[in-house]
Enzyme design. Structure first.
Site, short mmCIF file in Angstrom:
data_model
loop_
_atom_site.label_atom_id
_atom_site.label_comp_id
_atom_site.label_asym_id
_atom_site.label_seq_id
_atom_site.Cartn_x
_atom_site.Cartn_y
_atom_site.Cartn_z
N GLU A 25 0.71 -1.11 -0.04
CA GLU A 25 -0.01 -0.07 -0.23
C GLU A 25 0.89 1.33 0.01
O GLU A 25 0.93 2.18 0.99
CB GLU A 25 -0.91 -0.14 1.09
CG GLU A 25 -1.73 -1.26 1.09
CD GLU A 25 -2.48 -1.59 2.76
OE1 GLU A 25 -2.29 -0.58 3.81
OE2 GLU A 25 -3.52 -2.38 2.59
N PRO A 26 1.60 1.59 -1.12
CA PRO A 26 2.35 2.76 -1.12
C PRO A 26 1.61 3.98 -1.45
O PRO A 26 0.30 3.81 -2.03
CB PRO A 26 3.29 2.56 -2.57
CG PRO A 26 2.31 1.82 -3.43
CD PRO A 26 1.56 0.75 -2.52
N GLY A 27 1.76 4.99 -0.62
CA GLY A 27 1.27 6.22 -0.89
C GLY A 27 2.07 7.57 -0.91
O GLY A 27 2.24 7.96 -1.93
N TYR A 69 5.71 16.56 12.59
CA TYR A 69 6.68 15.65 12.52
C TYR A 69 8.13 15.78 12.79
O TYR A 69 8.98 15.05 12.61
CB TYR A 69 6.37 14.70 11.32
CG TYR A 69 5.26 14.12 11.26
CD1 TYR A 69 4.40 13.47 12.32
CD2 TYR A 69 4.37 14.13 10.17
CE1 TYR A 69 3.15 13.00 12.01
CE2 TYR A 69 3.29 13.50 9.71
CZ TYR A 69 2.62 13.15 10.75
OH TYR A 69 1.36 12.40 10.66
N CYS A 75 0.42 32.80 13.32
CA CYS A 75 0.75 33.16 14.56
C CYS A 75 1.41 31.80 15.75
O CYS A 75 0.47 31.89 16.82
CB CYS A 75 -0.56 33.95 15.37
SG CYS A 75 -0.67 35.45 14.52
N GLU A 76 2.39 31.48 14.98
CA GLU A 76 3.08 30.18 15.88
C GLU A 76 4.73 30.50 15.63
O GLU A 76 4.99 30.45 14.56
CB GLU A 76 2.71 28.90 15.35
CG GLU A 76 1.08 28.62 15.59
CD GLU A 76 0.62 28.26 17.10
OE1 GLU A 76 1.63 27.81 17.85
OE2 GLU A 76 -0.25 28.71 17.77
#
Length: 477
Positions: free
Chosen positions: A323-325, A370, A397-398
């Site tokens: 199941e490559p994505g 991540y 605003c981060e």
């Protein structure tokens, strides 16, 4: 290291893995789609289309999908795995992992290339169905499937449902009985593999939400329940060890344990178990530090693993599915931004140049989520200025709103320039948000014979549709 907010104390020279460019205007081809090039003018072209002209017509931020690159990667994966497993006397099936990025056009293109579609929600099932995908090539995943999702899968007649709990087995059996059908199911197995990847995308260790454990016997019990059920057929066992994997070691352990489980179930219950699925997670190259194995080489390695572990388990060869994505859609897309503020910031260790663009974590949250790394290039002109390490950041605003943590751009990068970030096809638009009431960008498909919307850009009417107080306050042009 977990994701953290950037600050003065983290500023400094370029990371050791980031090579100093011989030519800051040049592309590193392995990071880009196969039809991305730069001319002498420094303008990035995708499938022959100048990105400055695309930005002028369609705006930015803008995801650009190289259609032929996507189709070539899908066809290549199918062909490479089919050939490798035919060589050992069995067959391989390929399912595109729709969670990476799914629209009706993408579903249609990968299906035409010979791939099935792996879905994990009602919306993904509807999208695959609307695209005209053959339901026999569709699977349904998920650790908490609703009755509505299972019912849609059964009514449409999809090829397999991957069950994730003992309770779900009973629900699928009940819903299948109500429809007078026999559901083909696989058991999601927790094989106890610690994949070398980020904790949030490692999915085969014991202490997490997916699957039925080999260690506790839950996987064996699931198989026994399915064999005993009147309305279920045990198609096989499924494993997924994580994402962004660069070697076969984790797959090898998972395959051995799945093969042994399959042999034990076939012997105990006297049934054939025709298929195993080793999931996806094949890595792609985001920066020069990433070293994915070529698809054909990975296919040959995994076929050899399956041949060996089935011989050791003294069992016949199953059909093996994957199941490559990310590895299919990821490199086919880049994101185009317009530069706004360029700000040199003096720190304890030097000067950090912050290049702010008109998108950010609303269209690519992976850097914040991540701790992911990306590359970028100046896409709208050539420059004779020396390379400097910059940090490309968004407009939200981060402090953690970082798109590209470290990359070389020309020292004269300025407002109005276009910057392109490669490798943004997987998990960027699906994870996009309306943070700070930003609009989610569209996906423009580009091919030599023209361009088309794969996903149209969001409008303010759509953004505010759920707010009763805004319905008469905004009108799109």
């Amino acid at each position: 290291m977990p994701a953290h907010i950037s600050g003065v104390m983290h500023a400094g020279p370029s990371p050791v893995w980031l090579p100093y460019p011989d030519d800051v205007n040049a592309l590193m081809p392995s990071l880009w789609s196969r039809h991305a090039v730069k001319g002498a003018d420094g303008v990035l072209r995708i499938a022959g289309h100048r990105v400055d002209e695309l930005a002028a017509q369609y705006g930015s931020p803008l995801y650009l999908l190289d259609i032929e690159d996507l189709q070539e990667r899908a066809r290549g994966f199918v062909a490479d795995f089919a050939a490798a497993f035919a060589a050992i006397g069995t067959s391989a099936r390929s399912y595109y992992a729709g969670k990476a990025l799914l629209t009706t056009k993408i579903a249609g293109w990968v299906a035409e290339s010979g791939m099935g579609i792996d879905c994990c929600s009602y919306g993904e099932l509807l999208t695959a169905r609307a695209a005209g995908v053959d339901p026999a090539g569709v699977g349904l995943h998920g650790n908490n499937k609703s009755d509505a999702e299972i019912a849609l899968a059964l009514d449409w007649g999809i090829g397999r449902i991957v069950v994730d709990s003992l309770a779900e087995i009973d629900r699928v059996d009940r819903l299948a009985a109500a429809r007078g059908v026999r559901a083909r199911v696989m058991v999601r197995v927790t094989v106890g593999v610690e994949a070398h990847t980020h904790d949030f995308i490692a999915t085969a260790h014991e202490d997490q939400k997916f699957g039925l454990s080999l260690t506790t016997g839950a996987a064996h019990e699931a198989a026994a329940r399915i064999v005993a059920a009147d309305n279920l057929e045990l198609l096989g066992f499924h494993s997924h060890i994580g994402s962004q994997i660069f070697d076969k070691a984790g797959f090898e352990i998972a395959a051995a344990r799945i093969a042994q489980l399959r042999a034990e179930v076939q012997s105990t219950h006297g049934v054939g178990v025709p298929e195993i699925d080793l999931g996806g997670g094949f890595g792609m190259r985001y920066t020069s530090q990433d070293t994915p194995i070529p698809t054909a080489q990975m296919a040959e390695q995994l076929a050899a693993v399956i041949s060996r572990v089935c011989a050791e388990a003294q069992t016949d060869l199953p059909v093996v599915s994957f199941e490559p994505g990310r590895s299919i859609i990821g490199p086919a897309v880049c994101t185009l931004y317009t530069v706004g503020t360029v700000k040199p910031v003096t720190t304890d260790t030097g000067i950090r140049t912050y290049v702010s663009v008109d998108g950010g974590m609303s269209d690519n949250v992976r850097t914040a989520l991540y701790d992911a790394d990306y590359s970028c290039t100046l896409a709208s002109r050539a420059s004779a200025a020396q390379p400097v390490v910059v940090r490309v950041v968004g407009k939200h605003c981060e402090s953690g709103d970082i798109v590209v943590r470290d990359e070389y751009l020309p020292a004269d990068v300025r407002a109005g320039d276009l910057v392109a970030v490669p490798g943004t096809g997987a998990y960027c638009r699906p994870l996009a948000s309306n943070y700070n009431m930003a609009l989610r960008p569209g996906i423009l498909g580009v091919a030599p014979d023209g361009v088309q919307w794969v996903l149209e850009p969001e409008t303010y009417v759509q953004l505010f549709a759920a707010d009763p107080g805004m319905r008469n306050a905004i009108h799109d042009n």
